[in-house]
Structures are given as C-alpha cells and as structure tokens.
Scaffold this motif. Sequence first.
Motif, PDB file in Angstrom:
ATOM      1  N   LYS A   1      -8.619  11.346   6.664  1.00  0.00           N
ATOM      2  CA  LYS A   1      -7.696  10.346   6.081  1.00  0.00           C
ATOM      3  C   LYS A   1      -7.425   9.199   7.053  1.00  0.00           C
ATOM      4  CE  LYS A   1      -4.209   9.005   3.031  1.00  0.00           C
ATOM      5  NZ  LYS A   1      -4.260   8.848   1.948  1.00  0.00           N
TER       6      LYS A   1
ATOM      7  N   GLY B   1       0.910   6.280  -6.451  1.00  0.00           N
ATOM      8  CA  GLY B   1       1.529   5.085  -6.094  1.00  0.00           C
ATOM      9  C   GLY B   1       1.155   3.896  -7.118  1.00  0.00           C
TER      10      GLY B   1
ATOM     11  N   ILE C   1      -2.615  13.104   0.370  1.00  0.00           N
ATOM     12  CA  ILE C   1      -1.701  13.062   1.840  1.00  0.00           C
ATOM     13  C   ILE C   1      -1.150  11.564   1.600  1.00  0.00           C
ATOM     14  CG2 ILE C   1      -1.934  12.780   4.143  1.00  0.00           C
ATOM     15  CD1 ILE C   1      -4.340  14.423   4.089  1.00  0.00           C
ATOM     16  N   ASP C   2       0.213  11.877   1.760  1.00  0.00           N
ATOM     17  CA  ASP C   2       1.115  10.554   1.480  1.00  0.00           C
ATOM     18  C   ASP C   2       1.523  10.164   2.734  1.00  0.00           C
ATOM     19  OD1 ASP C   2       2.877   8.898   0.711  1.00  0.00           O
ATOM     20  OD2 ASP C   2       4.143   9.780  -0.281  1.00  0.00           O
ATOM     21  N   VAL C   3       0.959   8.904   3.148  1.00  0.00           N
ATOM     22  CA  VAL C   3       1.300   8.411   4.519  1.00  0.00           C
ATOM     23  C   VAL C   3       2.166   7.021   4.316  1.00  0.00           C
ATOM     24  CG1 VAL C   3       0.265   7.689   6.920  1.00  0.00           C
ATOM     25  CG2 VAL C   3      -0.748   9.252   5.426  1.00  0.00           C
TER      26      VAL C   3
ATOM     27  N   ASP D   1      -6.856  12.132  -0.863  1.00  0.00           N
ATOM     28  CA  ASP D   1      -6.103  11.191  -1.757  1.00  0.00           C
ATOM     29  C   ASP D   1      -4.564  11.503  -1.757  1.00  0.00           C
ATOM     30  OD1 ASP D   1      -8.085   9.592  -1.916  1.00  0.00           O
ATOM     31  OD2 ASP D   1      -8.182  10.081  -4.147  1.00  0.00           O
TER      32      ASP D   1
ATOM     33  N   TYR E   1      -4.281   0.021   7.263  1.00  0.00           N
ATOM     34  CA  TYR E   1      -3.701  -0.888   7.802  1.00  0.00           C
ATOM     35  C   TYR E   1      -4.778  -1.240   9.198  1.00  0.00           C
ATOM     36  CZ  TYR E   1       0.242  -1.332   4.724  1.00  0.00           C
ATOM     37  OH  TYR E   1       0.880  -1.285   3.724  1.00  0.00           O
TER      38      TYR E   1
ATOM     39  N   TYR F   1      -2.868  -3.335  -3.745  1.00  0.00           N
ATOM     40  CA  TYR F   1      -2.164  -3.280  -5.092  1.00  0.00           C
ATOM     41  C   TYR F   1      -1.802  -4.633  -5.526  1.00  0.00           C
ATOM     42  CZ  TYR F   1       1.057  -1.296  -8.441  1.00  0.00           C
ATOM     43  OH  TYR F   1       1.983  -0.824  -9.361  1.00  0.00           O
TER      44      TYR F   1
ATOM     45  N   TYR G   1       3.689   3.645   6.080  1.00  0.00           N
ATOM     46  CA  TYR G   1       3.457   2.828   7.175  1.00  0.00           C
ATOM     47  C   TYR G   1       4.510   1.666   6.926  1.00  0.00           C
ATOM     48  CZ  TYR G   1      -1.323   4.869   7.320  1.00  0.00           C
ATOM     49  OH  TYR G   1      -2.418   5.542   7.164  1.00  0.00           O
TER      50      TYR G   1
ATOM     51  N   GLY H   1      -0.343   4.363   0.025  1.00  0.00           N
ATOM     52  CA  GLY H   1      -0.975   5.476   0.773  1.00  0.00           C
ATOM     53  C   GLY H   1      -1.407   6.612  -0.138  1.00  0.00           C
ATOM     54  N   THR H   2      -0.676   6.448  -1.626  1.00  0.00           N
ATOM     55  CA  THR H   2      -1.553   7.580  -2.299  1.00  0.00           C
ATOM     56  C   THR H   2      -1.891   6.834  -3.652  1.00  0.00           C
ATOM     57  OG1 THR H   2       0.525   7.998  -3.497  1.00  0.00           O
ATOM     58  CG2 THR H   2       0.125   9.358  -1.397  1.00  0.00           C
ATOM     59  N   VAL H   3      -2.904   7.564  -4.310  1.00  0.00           N
ATOM     60  CA  VAL H   3      -3.122   6.806  -5.506  1.00  0.00           C
ATOM     61  C   VAL H   3      -1.988   7.155  -6.712  1.00  0.00           C
ATOM     62  CG1 VAL H   3      -4.809   7.266  -7.688  1.00  0.00           C
ATOM     63  CG2 VAL H   3      -5.640   7.081  -5.203  1.00  0.00           C
TER      64      VAL H   3
ATOM     65  N   ILE I   1       0.877  -1.116  -0.005  1.00  0.00           N
ATOM     66  CA  ILE I   1      -0.170   0.073  -0.028  1.00  0.00           C
ATOM     67  C   ILE I   1       1.030   1.353  -0.137  1.00  0.00           C
ATOM     68  CG2 ILE I   1      -1.738   1.227   1.277  1.00  0.00           C
ATOM     69  CD1 ILE I   1      -2.618  -1.641   2.512  1.00  0.00           C
TER      70      ILE I   1
ATOM     71  N   PRO J   1      -8.674   0.796  -2.917  1.00  0.00           N
ATOM     72  CA  PRO J   1      -7.353   1.174  -3.116  1.00  0.00           C
ATOM     73  C   PRO J   1      -6.380   0.549  -2.450  1.00  0.00           C
ATOM     74  CG  PRO J   1      -8.670   2.976  -2.551  1.00  0.00           C
ATOM     75  CD  PRO J   1      -9.680   1.721  -2.813  1.00  0.00           C
ATOM     76  N   ASP J   2      -6.774   0.023  -1.120  1.00  0.00           N
ATOM     77  CA  ASP J   2      -5.877  -0.283  -0.244  1.00  0.00           C
ATOM     78  C   ASP J   2      -5.000  -1.474  -0.768  1.00  0.00           C
ATOM     79  OD1 ASP J   2      -7.468   1.146   1.127  1.00  0.00           O
ATOM     80  OD2 ASP J   2      -8.707  -0.285   2.320  1.00  0.00           O
TER      81      ASP J   2
END
Lengths: 217, 798, 296
Positions: free
Chosen positions: B61, A23, B137-139, B135, B65, C133, B141, A19-21, A17, C130-131
């Motif tokens: 947001k 990606g 915001i870049d997180v 969308d 997980y 991939y 983990y 976290g952003t589209v 994942i 979207p979670d």
Amino acid sequence: MSEEKKEVKGVSRRTFISGTVAGLVVGAAAAYGATQLAVPKPPPAPAKEPIKGKYISLTVNGKPTTLWVDARWTLANTLRNQLGLRGTTKGCDYGECGCCNVIVDGRAVPSCMVLAIDADGKTVETIEGLAKGGKLSPLQEAMVKHRAFQCGFCAPGFIMTAKALLDKKPRPTEDEIREALSGNICRCTGYHRIVESILIATGQKPPLERISSGAIP
Amino acid sequence: MGKRFVGDLTQFADKMAKYGYSGLRYMGQRVDDVNGPGIVTGTADWTFNVNLPGMLVGKLKRSPYAHAKIVSIDTSKAEKIPGVVFVGTAKHPMFAGKLIFGDEPVLCDKEVWSNNDPVAIVAAETLEAADDAIDAIDVKYEELPVETDPEAAASPSPSVVQKSPPPNKEGRPNCFYHIPLRYGDFDKEMADSDVTVELASVQPPDPHGTPCTMNAVAVWNGDGSISVWDDVQNIHPVPWPVIAGMVGLPQEKVHFHGPEVCAGGFGGKNAGLAGVYAAMLAIITQRPVRVLYDRTEGLLHVSRPCWKWKVKIGAKKDGTLTALEATTYIGGPYGRFLGGLLERARNGLTGTYRWKAVKYDGYASYTNAQNTLSYRGYSSPETCYTVEMAMDELAKKLGMDPLELRLKNFLNEGERNAMNEIFRSMGSPGVAKKIREFMDAWGPKPSAPDPWVVGRGFASGNKYTQGGMVTNTAHLKFKANGVVEIITDSMDIGTGLNTIWRQFVAEALNIPIENTVKIAVNTDYSPHTSNSFSSMATFHGGYALINAATNAKKILFENAAKILNVKPEELETKDGKIMVKGKPETAIPWSQAFPSIPGQPGPASEMTVSGGIYSPDDYLGPGKMDPATSQCLGPYFRSVLFHSHQAAAYEVMVNKETGELRVTKFAGGCDLIPVNPTNVEGQIEGGMLIMGLGTAISEARYEDKGMYLGKSYLEWKIPTVMDVPKTDYVDTAIVPVWGEAHGDNPRIDAPFGAKGTAEGVQAPSAPAIANAVADAIGVRLTNIPFTPDVILKALGKA
Amino acid sequence: MKAVAAYKYYDAETVEEACAVLNQYAGKAKVLAGGTDLVDWMKRRFMPTPEVLVNIKKIPGLSGITEEGGALKIGATTTLTDIVENSTIQSKYKSLADAAAKGPPPPIRNMGTVAGNLCQYVRCWYYRWPDWYCYRKGGPICFAPGGRNVPHAIMEQKVCNAVVPSDLAVPLAAMNATLTVQGTGGTREVAVKDLYVVLGTVLKPDEIITSVTVPEAPTKQAFLKSRVRAGVDFALVSAAAATTSKGTTVALGGVAPIMVAGTPDAINAAIDKATPLSENRYKVSVAKAMVRRVTA
C-alpha cells in the motif's frame, strides 16, 4: 469564462484523499446522478441471475480446453495461472504495452483486457503455439538471427502481433508493420531490429550484416 | 539503405594475441544471442516466470501524497477479507527498519516524503484478495508542504525543511551533498574568453520504464534459510547483503538466484527491493511469496532525479575552449545514489573536451520528488546534454562548423584532463567524424510540406566506467568431455552478456563456442564477478574470464609438457586438445592434463580454475583525490577506470502549427572494439532511439504537488515504433579503439581491448535532438521533453 | 499485476434483456462490449466499480456495417478495426476511417467498439486516478485549472475541464450522425453532437446505443489529429469537416468536455472566445490552424 468556472476556481484547493475507495461512494453517486435522469418503472426482472464465474470452453493453440473461470480473471492471468502458458508476459495490465498480446479469433488483442469469462468459445493462439515440434517459425528464426530483442520480455507480444499481421498479409510494407506494432512497447531495442527482422523474414529486405575492413577513420 | 559500419579489427591482432587470440575466431563476431530461442518462445527464465506451488501474492500500500504525516493506519477491514494471510505496517518489527543508506523506511511509520512511499504490506492467496485488501486499508494523512524543485530545496532558507535533524550541508538545511571541481585559473580564463555562451536546462525525472516491473519470489526453507529469486542486475554489492541484512540472516542463509536474463535493467534493478519485501513476507508467512510491482509502482518507485543545470562556456576566436562553469542541483526523498551522481557528473564535464579551467558545483538535496535510483548513464547523459547544446551555440557564435569546433577541442590520447587524469582510449574524433560522414550522406535537407520544417543536429558524448566495487572473480570448470562451464554472478540484462561471456572464453581457449556453457547465477556457487552496471561487465568480467583461461592453460600446458616430453612453451591448444606447435599428431585431450588429486592416480575427472583482478580502484579517498578541487593526486591520475565516447546525429521534422515533433533520420556510433558487433549496435539503437529519444521528445513527467500524474504508459509517453526513423534511415558506426584504463602505472588493457558502452550511447542523444530542433525552428529549447505545447510556446503560439 | 474489482457477469441475449438488467441495477450495472475502457476502470478502481457487467456482444444484429438508402448504419458493437477495414467507409466516409485508424493501436481497435469509443470515460489524469477526488467523481473541485492542464479543455468548461476523448465522435458529429438508443422505455434518436453534456452523456442508466447512422455521404470531408507521439495517443486537438446537403459542419476534439460542432464561422468564433487554462493556450492556435486546414 463562465460563472460556474470562477466558482470552482474559488474553492480552496485540497486534494480530498480518503485513502480508501469507500470514501468515494458519495461522489460516485453524484457522478452517476449526472446521467441518471427519469428512470421509467422497472420492467420484470430477467430470469437469469448475474454470475461470479462459470465453465468456459476455449481452443488454445489448437487444443480444446474446458475450465472454470472466476469472472474477475483476465485471459492473460488465466493463460498463465490456470493453463500454465507462462510465455505470455505482462508489462502493464492496462492494455497499454502489448506484452500480453495473443491472437483471439484471428486478431491480436491484449489478453490483460479480455475477461476470461468473455472468451468463452474463442480460439486463442499464444507464443507457445508457434514453434512446431521444437522448430522455430521463420519469424522466430529471423528474430533470433537478427537480434530483434534484448531482454526479450516484450517479445511474445511483438511476435504474436506480428503473426496476426502476417497471417492476414504475408508481405506487409514497413508502414503496415509499424502501424501493427504501434501498441507494443519495448524499452531496450529502439524497435529497429524488430521491424528489420520482420522485413527479412518476409523476404523483403536483405540482412544488413557487414563488417568493413577499412582503416579507422 | 541504413548503414552498419564496423571499423577494421585486424589491426589489433597482435595486441589481442597476448590474451589468447586465435584469429578473431569469436572476438568481433556476430554470434547469435544465446538467449534468443528462449526469448522468442516465451521460455526465457525471467524471474517473472518463477512459479512455486502455494505461492502467495505480496502487495504494498503506497502513499498518494508526496509529503504527509501519517495520522492513522487501520488494517482491520483488510485482515477480514477472505484469502488475506497477512497485513503488516511499520509497527511490525520486521518492517520497522531502514533500507540501503539508512534514510529510507521499509514501511513509513509517521511521515511519507514522496508519492508512492510504502505504508503497509499484504500477503494473500490470490491477486484479487491482495488488491481488495490494499484498497481496504484505511490510511489517514495530514498533508505537509511539498517541494519538488531541487534548486529551491538547496536554498539556505528553503520553504520546506524535510528531515529532522536537517543535514544542513554548508548552511543549506536540505542539502546533504556538495561536490566541487576546481581546475585552472577559472576567473582569468573566463575573462580572457572572446566568446561565451550561457545555457540553463531542466531535465525532469524519467523512470526506467521497463515493461517488466520489479519482481521477486522468496521461499522459507525448513532449515532456517530462505531462497530468493530477484529480477536484478547485480547480486553481491546491493541486493544480497541488503536482503540478508533486512531479514536478519547471514548471507549464507539467503540462497540468491539470478534470472537467466534480467528483464530490462537500465539501473532500475540495481537495488532489488522487491526481494526484500518478498523475503520478509516469506519469513513471516512461512510460505512462498511473489512481490510484483504493478505498472503504477513500476513508473513511480524509482527514476532518475530531476536535474537543473546552469552552464557557461568560453572560447577564443579561433575556437579554442577556455573555461567551463557548471552548477547543478538534484534531489530526491532519500539519499540513495544521489551523492554519487554529483561525483560522476564531474566525469561527464571533463571526459570529452580540453578545458583550461573548470569550476563545477553540484548540490544534492532532500525534496519530495519521486524516489531515485541509478539510471542508464548515471549522470553522463544529463551532464553532456547541456554542454553539448552550449557547444552548438558556441559554434554558431564563432561562425564555425560544429564538428570543427569539437575536433579542435577533443582531448588527445595520453593527455591530462581537467581532473588531472591521464586519458586513454580516446575515440571521440573518429566517432564524431564517422557520424558526421553519415549525416552528410543523407544529402541536402528534404523540403517538407508546409507547415512542417526540417532540422538536423549533431552531438558528442562520453561515459565513464567506474572501477572498484568489484572483487571480480570468475571460475571456469573444465569437464572431461571438453565442455567448459562459466561460473560467474554477472547478469545478462539484455545486453548479450550470456553470449559474450562465451565468446571471451571460446576465443581465449580457442575452442568451439558450443563447448562453453554459462551456468545459471546462484550465490550458492557463483563468485562475485562484475556487476551489470556502469557499463563495466565487459571490462571487468571479461578480464576475469580471460585471466582464468590463461591460468588454466598454464596448468594444462605444464602437465601436458610432462606427458609429451617437451617444454610448456612449445605447446599450443585448439578445440580442447594440447599439441606440440605445428604437430597435430601429438595432440592429447585436455582431460589427460587435468591435475590429479593428491594421493590418487591419474588426472581428476574435472578441473576448476579461477581468474580475476582486483578491479583497479577509483582512487578516491585520502591521498588519491583532493576533495576540495576534485583533482586526482598520486602517480595514477585516475578517478574512473576508463571513458567511452559516442556521437549521434538526428534529422527531425517539426509541425509549426501543431507543435508535433517527429524524428526521421538517425546515425549513432561509439568507440570500442566490439566483442559482438550486433550487441553493440543493439545498444546504440536502443540507447539512442528509445531512451535518449524518449527523454527528448515525449517522456514528460507531470506532477501536481509532487503527486505524479503520468503513472501509466499512456500518460508517461515512451516512444513507440511509430516515433523512430524507418529502417532505411538508421545508421550505426562502431569505431574501434584499443580499450585501456586511464593512467600510466599500471596501464591496464581491457580484455582483448574491448571496453563497454551500454550507457554512454544515451549521452549524445538528447542534445543532438535538441540541436536538430533548434536548427528546424530557429529557437533554442533547453528544457526537455519537447512536447507540442513546449514547441508552440517557443514559437510564440501559446 | 492489478486484479479486476469484484462484480457479477451477465450474458445478454437481446437488447431488451440487457436494458432490463441495467434498469434493475439502476446505475450499478454497466455495459460490457470491447471492455478496453471498462476493464481499465475495474482495475484502477478510480471510482466505485459496477456491481454487474452486462455483456452485449452476443446479442445478434448489434454488429455490422450496412448502407441503406444512402445512409450508413454501423452497429454498436462493430469494432474500430471493422471500420478501418470497411471498403465503403474507406471510400465514402474516409474521415471516419481516418479517425479510427488514428485512434488506438490495432490490438485495441480489434476489441474497442464504435459505441464504446463514443461512451468512454474521460482521460483527465485527476479523474483517472483514485488519488484525486475531483468534481466529476462527486468531489468539490476540478483540479485542472489550478493544477496541470496541458491536455485539458479550452472552451465550454463549466465545472469540469476534461475533454471528450472519443476520436470517432469528431467526424461523426461533422457528418451529422445520429445514435439509435434503446432503453426499457423504448427507442430514441440522439445526435452525436448532443451526446455529451456536463459530466457525462445524455444516456440513461438503462439505455444502450444500438447503432450509429450517418445520414448521407459527405461530398467533401477531412479529419486531422495532433498528438504527442505519432501513434497511440489521444488527441491534443482534432478536427473534422464534412460538406453535405445541409452545408459544411466542422467539429473539434480535444478542446471541450462536450462536442463542439457547427459551421466553420461559428467554430472559428468559438475558438476566438476560448478560455484556455494556464498550460494549454497552445490548443487555441492549433485548433485555429486545424479548422483552416480541414475546411481548405
């Protein structure tokens, strides 16, 4: 089991994942690539350009309206935010609950899945159009009298879906009512009195209202 | 033709009279729902429809997980999107705190413990800008090991230790709560049993799933206060103090508006957390802000927890129950209401049947399952589920009729149960017999076309209603024109409370119901009345209203007595007039008997009178209950206010080839005096035909490493109208019993004898369906829901 | 509650114009017809969303149901409701009417089109959020075999375990239906049973389905569908059989990422060789029973 599948199973399982589209861009290109075979030479580009919004004309509850809409707006949001018709509620925004059902050109549709820009030239009926001069329609009256709803948030969608059915078929069978309403979700009532109210409103069932005065069993 | 049975209410006339009974004028009557016209025209004042000029869209947001370390959060791209007004993380002091019980971050900073945990927040001019910002915001983990099983999490050596420092209850690192119940000589009674039955069940998390998701609007006022509209089912106990506390304002500076109708509650709108985020954003941006959870958040942000049960029951050959052993595990990422659930499970275990001995242990542990909140029934349905299945299996082993077995063992009125409570208003036998009568009236089981098979099942259920938590005050404002305004903070959550409040007042004052108005809920003038949870509002709020009416009548009669030159006890009131009993010609309007303002001539133009009770407490705490055994001590012998009882029967059809399950007939009932039978029937139908039925047949909760896969109505399958029986096969029964709190001193009547039932109706639903499925396919299934794959596996076809 | 992702809108007046725009944006433009699946994607944003949506509903002649020389022709933008209510389809092609009626609830049927139903994206929950991939989105792995796979494929899995979600494809494949496909390079015919390939369809980015043709009315036909709820749900397993002058063809839905269609014997043999995943072994027995019933 095929070789490919074994391979897939062999890859260590991570969820990847980002976290952003953003990606996902690489992945999507590959997905598109799967169906993108040989593309012939491009013909001349069309004269028109794609647009971000435009003026549309609608007839809403009998009144013609012209307004500018952003291409990103759904009909549901446009009814609520631009036209001030807040009776159309929204429960999911994915066409899965039926709360926002309105009648477009005679057919019930989830207005959250209709792009407003695509509704140009359409005739739209919403819950606000049902009561004439402050008088409830027979369907609405039966629904109040027989307590069809509890919290009532799903009511506008149920009523508009039922109206579309009754417009076409004034005395639908219970099976037809159930099928017509099968895309509407209610968490309160168990649907029983919604169906019953429609059967009563269409003169097909007597109201089942009775108090026994017998002794306690 | 479906049946609607309501037992005789006139037998309670004398008992009702002391509350102002005027001849069942409105009590027990099918008064039209006052919210009805607003609902069917789409104009009801749901919070969802609050619209303020210049309102921003607030969005959260959330973590994909179930358990992860937050490595970094980059909001720079989101901040640059046109229309974005504010982007915040836990680094902002406003969002650095903890919610509710102090273990749940407002926004997560270093770690997330469940799928959907909030990590950042956005306020934007439009929905489009807000969603684009979320969308963007870049997180980053780093995944951590996940445990969603509450039993594994409760182990002394769990695979994942969730919190640092761990709560470590009784040497179980993740466990933060253990509730025991010990009654009777358990070992002896179990050993002496002729027959025993053991069952285990898993009941997965099940979201409340209301079509209207959590939503709130907040606005910053120029005087340093905020106004909040929040779609909640209570105000005083949780949302108001939580919002005020979280934004650092005294409660007086948070003007809290309740909805006209809370758009579906079921326990899911008890915390009102959307209001916390809206209030924070309103203060930061100094603009009106709406926070509306989307569908995904709506199904993920709260749920009932996963329950795992192990139950063993014993009986003598003649069917007399002996011993009950029950162990349960629940879990969630935060404490919230989990401890309370285990306490209340005791009431479910001891609230229907007479046991000679009970041994119960409940454990609540931290897991990475979805976050939890109170859920319709608050442990009653989950507790009754396994016990009621075991009762059917026991009947089978004993060769007894399942109803006979239950009738033999129902607690009696006035008897002490396994928590040493004196049990009052016990209606189980009446309800069970009536529902069985309806079930028998269906006739012999129909023969279904191959490969369908038909089964029928029956179950009882109980639900406690808690006392306490309520200061419970109501105001009645009497106006000179005869109108009485009802000023309370209790929320109609679809149960019809706005209507029955008026019925109570009109009945108690003997006035036309049209002369009563329930005033919109607003903390600026609303007292703390009853909350719309634990099925308590009818009992508590109704009591306060009738008390206010009684107090008002006393004042009016005393003043009128002086005018009419009689004694107050010689007076009566009807339709807003006071007269000498039997002499209508002496009538004077109420307004002439309003008290005067000291020093002023004549009666005042209006009169406000309060009423209430300090709700009888739950009698927990030192000297009231032994924490090691859960036995009630002292003179009152009560752990809860009262119990309500229910029963349900279903006919199901199962396709032995496809595993499909369809519910074809239903009968359900409860034991109470109905203020409005239509409302009570609505609860029976809704609780048993949608929530209980959905729990049993379709609402599967698939997750992979704690990441929930059913995040839409298509994937989390709430029943539709096609899944409930047709209208001719829905029977309901209301079997009246006089409502009274448990205990002896004081013995407290419910208002006009009416107790609540809105949650308990769910209790017998899933076990009755389980019993019907067992009857149909000949295999006992205990883990819900019974989806096609589960049924075919049981049939050896998978 | 969730905004449609940014895009630009294009109203096409002819098929040629629509194909030209699709071609110009080379895979970054998508056809907007019913929109019930596309708008869902534009909101959930489970994959990068298209830059341009080309509305083809205003193109004259794309909608309608006609019978020509014993063959049934259904225009691409004909709605599912039109199919359910059409008297010819109800009488002569009943399995198709049944499949449409057992598809989505009426309001979605009022919007959804025949071609859209055939071309909708798979419903796999790993793909739809979207979670995750997943391989279908370009990721390294299909999550279903090692994860939750109750609704997934039991045969022909290759690299993806999602099943073809279309209800209509099942009877159409059994009735040997073909699609007329138009692109910038011209027009071609594609059999419905050959429409689906690994990870997608055989349609090129500039191509549009313009109509569906059923060559002849079956003399015998049946459609069955099993699902969790009595209404609305996608098929767990569905099956159709149709007997025509070419013999009897059986098609299965809900079992594979591609269309599984063939003679009853071939389909039974395929079911015998099924490779179910950890949680969906039940589909094998359901498919077996359904084939028996639709061919009975």
